[in-house]
Design an enzyme around this catalytic site. Structure first.
Site, short mmCIF file in Angstrom:
data_model
loop_
_atom_site.label_atom_id
_atom_site.label_comp_id
_atom_site.label_asym_id
_atom_site.label_seq_id
_atom_site.Cartn_x
_atom_site.Cartn_y
_atom_site.Cartn_z
CB THR A 156 -1.10 -0.10 1.15
OG1 THR A 156 -2.08 0.70 0.87
CG2 THR A 156 -0.41 0.95 2.53
CE LYS A 170 -4.58 -0.69 0.53
NZ LYS A 170 -3.48 -0.77 -0.50
N GLY A 178 -5.35 7.22 7.34
CA GLY A 178 -4.86 6.21 6.17
C GLY A 178 -3.94 5.22 6.87
CB SER A 208 5.25 -1.48 -0.45
OG SER A 208 4.00 -1.08 -0.98
#
Length: 184
Positions: A12, A44, A58, A137
């Site tokens: 994400t 998210k 988030g 990531s």
């Protein structure tokens, strides 16, 4: 983040950008299991209405863990109405000290009209120096793009959207299906 374990869900990118009176948190929609995309439209980034203030959050990491933390944050906001910083510190303290919470694998960016913060499982509550922070990531790709844009773009939503687009072009665990929440 080590993506070699094929049995874990990864991926994400979440970015928070604060400029003047406007704060944006945006995230992509990809959920991956190893090298397989499980879902491309996950949401998210959430808006919380708790403690008398609008808060956006988030998350990156385990979805179940993140939802547990979001619920705890809402409870802390109810106990500390209108004080996101105090609620965030209380959550981070519990997260670090509680045996159950200590094992949760997630990070969060949270914001209200005054604050933009990152919360981690190590007890950190961090406020970015330049009004921009990213996790996940593709977080460093998005943050780099946002910082490069900051000199010529003033609108935090445009910065957040474009930085996630850049991250999605580089990080295989990030896609272009965005969720964007704003507080003015």
């Amino acid at each position: 983040m080590d993506h070699s374990d094929q049995s874990k869900i990864y991926g994400t990118t979440i970015i928070g950008v604060k400029r003047g009176n406007k704060t944006v948190i945006a995230g992509d929609g990809q959920v991956s299991l190893g090298q397989t995309v499980l879902k491309s439209t996950a949401r998210k980034v959430r808006r919380l209405h708790s403690g008398g203030i609008d808060v956006i959050a988030g998350f990156a990491g385990s979805t179940a863990d993140a939802f547990t933390l979001l619920e705890r944050l809402e409870a802390k906001l109810e106990a500390n109405p209108g004080q996101l910083s105090r609620a965030a510190v209380a959550l981070a303290k519990d997260w670090r000290m509680d045996k159950y919470l200590r094992n949760l694998e997630a990070m969060m960016i949270v914001a209200d009209k005054n604050d933009l913060l990152v919360l981690t499982g190590t007890g950190d509550v961090l406020e970015p120096e330049n009004g921009m922070i990213a996790i996940g990531s593709g977080g460093m790709f998005a943050l780099s793009a946002a910082r490069a844009m900051a000199e010529y773009e003033k609108d935090p939503e445009k910065i957040a959207r474009r930085s996630l687009e850049v991250a999605s072009e580089i990080c295989v665990y990030t896609n272009g299906n965005l969720t964007v929440e704003t507080i003015d």
